[in-house]
Design a protein around this motif. Structure first.
Motif, PDB file in Angstrom:
ATOM      1  N   VAL A   1       6.669  -0.413 -20.708  1.00  0.00           N
ATOM      2  CA  VAL A   1       7.254  -1.740 -20.537  1.00  0.00           C
ATOM      3  C   VAL A   1       8.699  -1.654 -20.056  1.00  0.00           C
ATOM      4  O   VAL A   1       9.125  -2.453 -19.217  1.00  0.00           O
ATOM      5  CB  VAL A   1       7.169  -2.541 -21.855  1.00  0.00           C
ATOM      6  N   THR A   2       9.453  -0.696 -20.509  1.00  0.00           N
ATOM      7  CA  THR A   2      10.862  -0.586 -20.147  1.00  0.00           C
ATOM      8  C   THR A   2      11.052  -0.509 -18.641  1.00  0.00           C
ATOM      9  O   THR A   2      11.861  -1.246 -18.074  1.00  0.00           O
ATOM     10  CB  THR A   2      11.510   0.633 -20.827  1.00  0.00           C
ATOM     11  N   SER A   3      10.309   0.329 -17.974  1.00  0.00           N
ATOM     12  CA  SER A   3      10.475   0.449 -16.520  1.00  0.00           C
ATOM     13  C   SER A   3      10.007  -0.812 -15.807  1.00  0.00           C
ATOM     14  O   SER A   3      10.604  -1.218 -14.801  1.00  0.00           O
ATOM     15  CB  SER A   3       9.753   1.676 -15.978  1.00  0.00           C
ATOM     16  N   LEU A   4       8.973  -1.463 -16.307  1.00  0.00           N
ATOM     17  CA  LEU A   4       8.513  -2.712 -15.694  1.00  0.00           C
ATOM     18  C   LEU A   4       9.563  -3.815 -15.819  1.00  0.00           C
ATOM     19  O   LEU A   4       9.809  -4.560 -14.872  1.00  0.00           O
ATOM     20  CB  LEU A   4       7.201  -3.168 -16.324  1.00  0.00           C
ATOM     21  N   VAL A   5      10.185  -3.910 -16.974  1.00  0.00           N
ATOM     22  CA  VAL A   5      11.235  -4.921 -17.179  1.00  0.00           C
ATOM     23  C   VAL A   5      12.413  -4.638 -16.255  1.00  0.00           C
ATOM     24  O   VAL A   5      12.950  -5.545 -15.624  1.00  0.00           O
ATOM     25  CB  VAL A   5      11.675  -4.967 -18.660  1.00  0.00           C
ATOM     26  N   GLU A   6      12.791  -3.385 -16.147  1.00  0.00           N
ATOM     27  CA  GLU A   6      13.930  -3.022 -15.301  1.00  0.00           C
ATOM     28  C   GLU A   6      13.670  -3.291 -13.818  1.00  0.00           C
ATOM     29  O   GLU A   6      14.597  -3.516 -13.060  1.00  0.00           O
ATOM     30  CB  GLU A   6      14.312  -1.562 -15.531  1.00  0.00           C
ATOM     31  N   GLU A   7      12.412  -3.301 -13.400  1.00  0.00           N
ATOM     32  CA  GLU A   7      12.053  -3.564 -12.009  1.00  0.00           C
ATOM     33  C   GLU A   7      11.820  -5.052 -11.729  1.00  0.00           C
ATOM     34  O   GLU A   7      11.599  -5.435 -10.585  1.00  0.00           O
ATOM     35  CB  GLU A   7      10.786  -2.792 -11.644  1.00  0.00           C
ATOM     36  N   SER A   8      11.875  -5.886 -12.756  1.00  0.00           N
ATOM     37  CA  SER A   8      11.556  -7.305 -12.624  1.00  0.00           C
ATOM     38  C   SER A   8      12.745  -8.120 -12.143  1.00  0.00           C
ATOM     39  O   SER A   8      13.889  -7.672 -12.186  1.00  0.00           O
ATOM     40  CB  SER A   8      11.078  -7.855 -13.972  1.00  0.00           C
ATOM     41  N   HIS A   9      12.449  -9.344 -11.699  1.00  0.00           N
ATOM     42  CA  HIS A   9      13.486 -10.265 -11.221  1.00  0.00           C
ATOM     43  C   HIS A   9      13.776 -11.364 -12.226  1.00  0.00           C
ATOM     44  O   HIS A   9      14.871 -11.932 -12.222  1.00  0.00           O
ATOM     45  CB  HIS A   9      13.060 -10.906  -9.903  1.00  0.00           C
TER      46      HIS A   9
ATOM     47  N   PHE B   1      12.372 -12.856 -16.431  1.00  0.00           N
ATOM     48  CA  PHE B   1      11.512 -12.671 -17.592  1.00  0.00           C
ATOM     49  C   PHE B   1      11.070 -14.043 -18.080  1.00  0.00           C
ATOM     50  O   PHE B   1      11.898 -14.911 -18.323  1.00  0.00           O
ATOM     51  CB  PHE B   1      12.250 -11.933 -18.717  1.00  0.00           C
ATOM     52  N   VAL B   2       9.768 -14.227 -18.208  1.00  0.00           N
ATOM     53  CA  VAL B   2       9.209 -15.504 -18.647  1.00  0.00           C
ATOM     54  C   VAL B   2       8.358 -15.260 -19.886  1.00  0.00           C
ATOM     55  O   VAL B   2       7.468 -14.408 -19.883  1.00  0.00           O
ATOM     56  CB  VAL B   2       8.340 -16.140 -17.534  1.00  0.00           C
ATOM     57  N   LEU B   3       8.655 -16.015 -20.956  1.00  0.00           N
ATOM     58  CA  LEU B   3       7.883 -15.923 -22.193  1.00  0.00           C
ATOM     59  C   LEU B   3       7.415 -17.328 -22.551  1.00  0.00           C
ATOM     60  O   LEU B   3       8.194 -18.141 -23.034  1.00  0.00           O
ATOM     61  CB  LEU B   3       8.733 -15.343 -23.323  1.00  0.00           C
ATOM     62  N   LEU B   4       6.157 -17.610 -22.262  1.00  0.00           N
ATOM     63  CA  LEU B   4       5.574 -18.922 -22.520  1.00  0.00           C
ATOM     64  C   LEU B   4       4.630 -18.804 -23.706  1.00  0.00           C
ATOM     65  O   LEU B   4       3.451 -18.539 -23.553  1.00  0.00           O
ATOM     66  CB  LEU B   4       4.826 -19.427 -21.282  1.00  0.00           C
ATOM     67  N   SER B   5       5.178 -18.990 -24.886  1.00  0.00           N
ATOM     68  CA  SER B   5       4.406 -18.805 -26.114  1.00  0.00           C
ATOM     69  C   SER B   5       4.228 -20.122 -26.846  1.00  0.00           C
ATOM     70  O   SER B   5       5.021 -21.042 -26.708  1.00  0.00           O
ATOM     71  CB  SER B   5       5.137 -17.846 -27.054  1.00  0.00           C
ATOM     72  N   ASP B   6       3.181 -20.164 -27.652  1.00  0.00           N
ATOM     73  CA  ASP B   6       2.992 -21.292 -28.565  1.00  0.00           C
ATOM     74  C   ASP B   6       3.695 -21.017 -29.890  1.00  0.00           C
ATOM     75  O   ASP B   6       4.019 -21.938 -30.629  1.00  0.00           O
ATOM     76  CB  ASP B   6       1.502 -21.537 -28.811  1.00  0.00           C
TER      77      ASP B   6
ATOM     78  N   MET C   1      17.076  -9.150 -22.042  1.00  0.00           N
ATOM     79  CA  MET C   1      18.541  -9.317 -22.048  1.00  0.00           C
ATOM     80  C   MET C   1      19.220  -7.981 -21.743  1.00  0.00           C
ATOM     81  O   MET C   1      20.173  -7.934 -20.972  1.00  0.00           O
ATOM     82  CB  MET C   1      19.023  -9.828 -23.410  1.00  0.00           C
ATOM     83  N   ARG C   2      18.716  -6.927 -22.346  1.00  0.00           N
ATOM     84  CA  ARG C   2      19.283  -5.596 -22.119  1.00  0.00           C
ATOM     85  C   ARG C   2      19.196  -5.192 -20.655  1.00  0.00           C
ATOM     86  O   ARG C   2      20.087  -4.549 -20.109  1.00  0.00           O
ATOM     87  CB  ARG C   2      18.560  -4.564 -22.986  1.00  0.00           C
ATOM     88  N   ALA C   3      18.122  -5.629 -19.988  1.00  0.00           N
ATOM     89  CA  ALA C   3      17.935  -5.323 -18.567  1.00  0.00           C
ATOM     90  C   ALA C   3      18.705  -6.284 -17.668  1.00  0.00           C
ATOM     91  O   ALA C   3      18.716  -6.113 -16.457  1.00  0.00           O
ATOM     92  CB  ALA C   3      16.450  -5.366 -18.221  1.00  0.00           C
ATOM     93  N   GLY C   4      19.338  -7.299 -18.256  1.00  0.00           N
ATOM     94  CA  GLY C   4      20.139  -8.245 -17.478  1.00  0.00           C
ATOM     95  C   GLY C   4      19.323  -9.272 -16.714  1.00  0.00           C
ATOM     96  O   GLY C   4      19.805  -9.835 -15.730  1.00  0.00           O
ATOM     97  N   LEU C   5      18.104  -9.532 -17.165  1.00  0.00           N
ATOM     98  CA  LEU C   5      17.243 -10.481 -16.464  1.00  0.00           C
ATOM     99  C   LEU C   5      17.538 -11.924 -16.847  1.00  0.00           C
ATOM    100  O   LEU C   5      17.866 -12.203 -17.998  1.00  0.00           O
ATOM    101  CB  LEU C   5      15.769 -10.207 -16.803  1.00  0.00           C
ATOM    102  N   PRO C   6      17.384 -12.846 -15.896  1.00  0.00           N
ATOM    103  CA  PRO C   6      17.379 -14.260 -16.288  1.00  0.00           C
ATOM    104  C   PRO C   6      16.110 -14.504 -17.103  1.00  0.00           C
ATOM    105  O   PRO C   6      15.056 -13.934 -16.807  1.00  0.00           O
ATOM    106  CB  PRO C   6      17.351 -15.013 -14.963  1.00  0.00           C
TER     107      PRO C   6
END
Length: 80
Positions: free
Chosen positions: A19-27, A29-34, A46-51
């Motif tokens: 997961v760490t490398s996937l997050v670092e490669e992302s533009h 982060f979306v978390l749509l939870s109930d 947040m650590r990866a600096g993602l919006p």
């Protein structure tokens, strides 16, 4: 599964171990939870600096303030 216009814009990878490398490669982060407690996934983003775009559930509001109500599809589309 219907396209919904995301086929060339998003990747749905299923369960992943690195997961760490996937997050670092992302533009974004979306978390749509109930329901959430205090989501570690947001802390990792947040650590990866993602919006971050997330629903206003559980402890999410302890980490970020720009939240989306789970049933507000129009706002979700606008924010994304």
């Amino acid at each position: 599964m219907p396209d919904k216009g995301l086929i060339n814009r998003a990747s749905f990878l299923g369960n992943q171990l690195d997961v760490t490398s996937l997050v670092e490669e992302s533009h974004v982060f979306v978390l749509l939870s109930d329901w959430e407690g205090l989501p570690i996934s947001i802390i990792e983003a947040m650590r990866a600096g993602l919006p971050i775009k997330a629903t206003n559930v559980g402890g999410v509001n302890e980490l970020i303030s720009d939240l989306i109500n789970r049933d507000d599809n129009d706002l979700l589309k606008k924010r994304l």
